[in-house]
Write a protein that holds these residues in place. Sequence first.
Motif, PDB file in Angstrom:
ATOM      1  N   LYS A 119     -47.728   4.957  -5.511  1.00  0.00           N
ATOM      2  CA  LYS A 119     -47.806   3.540  -5.866  1.00  0.00           C
ATOM      3  C   LYS A 119     -47.918   3.405  -7.382  1.00  0.00           C
ATOM      4  O   LYS A 119     -48.859   3.904  -8.001  1.00  0.00           O
ATOM      5  CB  LYS A 119     -48.996   2.867  -5.157  1.00  0.00           C
ATOM      6  CG  LYS A 119     -49.012   1.350  -5.368  1.00  0.00           C
ATOM      7  CD  LYS A 119     -49.947   0.621  -4.407  1.00  0.00           C
ATOM      8  CE  LYS A 119     -49.785  -0.896  -4.610  1.00  0.00           C
ATOM      9  NZ  LYS A 119     -50.660  -1.692  -3.743  1.00  0.00           N
ATOM     10  N   PRO A 121     -48.448   1.840 -11.124  1.00  0.00           N
ATOM     11  CA  PRO A 121     -49.383   0.882 -11.732  1.00  0.00           C
ATOM     12  C   PRO A 121     -48.789  -0.526 -11.796  1.00  0.00           C
ATOM     13  O   PRO A 121     -49.525  -1.511 -11.670  1.00  0.00           O
ATOM     14  CB  PRO A 121     -49.569   1.422 -13.161  1.00  0.00           C
ATOM     15  CG  PRO A 121     -49.223   2.872 -13.083  1.00  0.00           C
ATOM     16  CD  PRO A 121     -48.217   3.015 -11.987  1.00  0.00           C
ATOM     17  N   ILE A 152     -52.017   7.543  -6.698  1.00  0.00           N
ATOM     18  CA  ILE A 152     -52.039   6.790  -7.953  1.00  0.00           C
ATOM     19  C   ILE A 152     -52.052   7.784  -9.114  1.00  0.00           C
ATOM     20  O   ILE A 152     -52.257   8.980  -8.901  1.00  0.00           O
ATOM     21  CB  ILE A 152     -53.273   5.867  -8.045  1.00  0.00           C
ATOM     22  CG1 ILE A 152     -54.564   6.698  -7.993  1.00  0.00           C
ATOM     23  CG2 ILE A 152     -53.252   4.841  -6.910  1.00  0.00           C
ATOM     24  CD1 ILE A 152     -55.824   5.898  -8.310  1.00  0.00           C
ATOM     25  N   LEU A 156     -53.363   4.549 -14.300  1.00  0.00           N
ATOM     26  CA  LEU A 156     -53.909   3.344 -13.656  1.00  0.00           C
ATOM     27  C   LEU A 156     -55.418   3.255 -13.890  1.00  0.00           C
ATOM     28  O   LEU A 156     -55.955   2.179 -14.151  1.00  0.00           O
ATOM     29  CB  LEU A 156     -53.616   3.368 -12.142  1.00  0.00           C
ATOM     30  CG  LEU A 156     -54.086   2.142 -11.375  1.00  0.00           C
ATOM     31  CD1 LEU A 156     -53.169   0.957 -11.639  1.00  0.00           C
ATOM     32  CD2 LEU A 156     -54.167   2.413  -9.887  1.00  0.00           C
TER      33      LEU A 156
END
Length: 277
Positions: A119, A121, A152, A156
Motif C-alpha cells: 500500500k 503512502p 507499508i 510513511l
Amino acid sequence: VAKNNGRNRYSYFTASMQAHAQNRMRLSNDLHLALPGQQFELYYQPIVELATGQVHKAEALLRWQHPTRGMIPPDNFIPLAEETGLIVDIGNWVFYEAARQVKRLQSLHHASFQISINKSPVQFHNETHGHEAWISFLLMNDLPRQSIVVEITEGLLMHTDESISAQLLGFRDAGVQVALDDFGTGYSSLSYLKKFDIDYLKIDRIFVRNLSRNSSDMALCEAIVMMAHKLDIKVIAEGIETEEQRELLQQIGCDFGQGYLFSPPLPAPAFEAYLRP
Ligand code: C2E
Ligand code: MG
Ligand code: MG
Ligand code: MG
C-alpha cells in the motif's frame, strides 16, 4: 569548436529530455486505460517459513501487461500512478483481487493462508478512509481479518500525521496485520514499531545479497531479528537467492524468507501449481 560541441550537447540533451517527457506522457495516458482495459494482473511470490519450509503466505506483486509494450514492471509505473493519483483505484483493485485469490487459496491449500499487498503512502494520503472499506469487505465476505497483510514503507512512518496514525491504528484494531517493507533502507524511528503494533519486518534484500558468515550484513540481520523478536515482531528476509543465505538466516532465527531460491513471483495458476505437493 568548443562552442559547437557545447551547442550540440545542449540540443542533444533537450531532445532526449523531450523524448523522455513525451514517453512519460504517453505512458501516463496508457495507464489511465489499464484498469478499464483489464491489463493488470497480480503475481504471487511464496513466503516460506524457514524452520519448516511451509508456505502459508505470499506477496501479491502487480504486473501491467501493456497492449504494445509487453510487460511493464511496477518500478516503471507505480511512481507514475502515484503522481497521477491513479494509485488509489489501482490499489483498491489490487486489494479486491488479492482478497478474491486468498479466499480461493484458503479453501484449496490452507485455511489460514495470508496474502500481503503493498500500500503506497499516496493511498494513505489520498483516501483517508480506504482502510474502513477494506475492513468491511473482509467482514462481509467472511474472510478472517488476517487474510490480508498490508505492507507499508518506512517513508510513511516518517511523515505520520493524525490521519495516517488513525488508519494504521484502524488496521491494528480490526486485526489486519501490517508489515514494514524494505526495512533498513529508510529512516523510520524504532518507536513506531511498537506504537503501531507492526506485525512483520521485511529485511531489505540489500542486506541479504552479500550475506556470509561473520560479515557485517550478518551482524545487522542478527541484530534486526533480535530486536524484532523482543518487540514480538516476526521477520521476513527478502531476496533470498542461495541456499547459503537461507541457511544463515535460519540460523539467526529469521522467521520467514522470500526470494528466487524458492520461486519468482508467479501468475495465480502457476502459483497454485507450486503449492500443490
Ligand atoms: P517490494 O514490495 O519490496 O517487492 C519485492 C520485489 O523484489 C519484487 O519486485 C520481487 O519480484 C523482487 N524479488 C523477489 N525475490 C527476489 C530475489 O530473490 N532477487 C531479486 N533481485 N529480486 C527479488 P517487483 O515485483 O518488480 O516489485 C517492485 C516493487 O514495486 C515492490 O517492491 C513494491 O514496492 C512495488 N509494487 C509491486 N506491486 C505493487 C502494488 O500492487 N502496489 C504498490 N503500491 N506497489 C507495488
Ligand atoms: Mg512488498
Ligand atoms: Mg521489499
Ligand atoms: Mg498486530
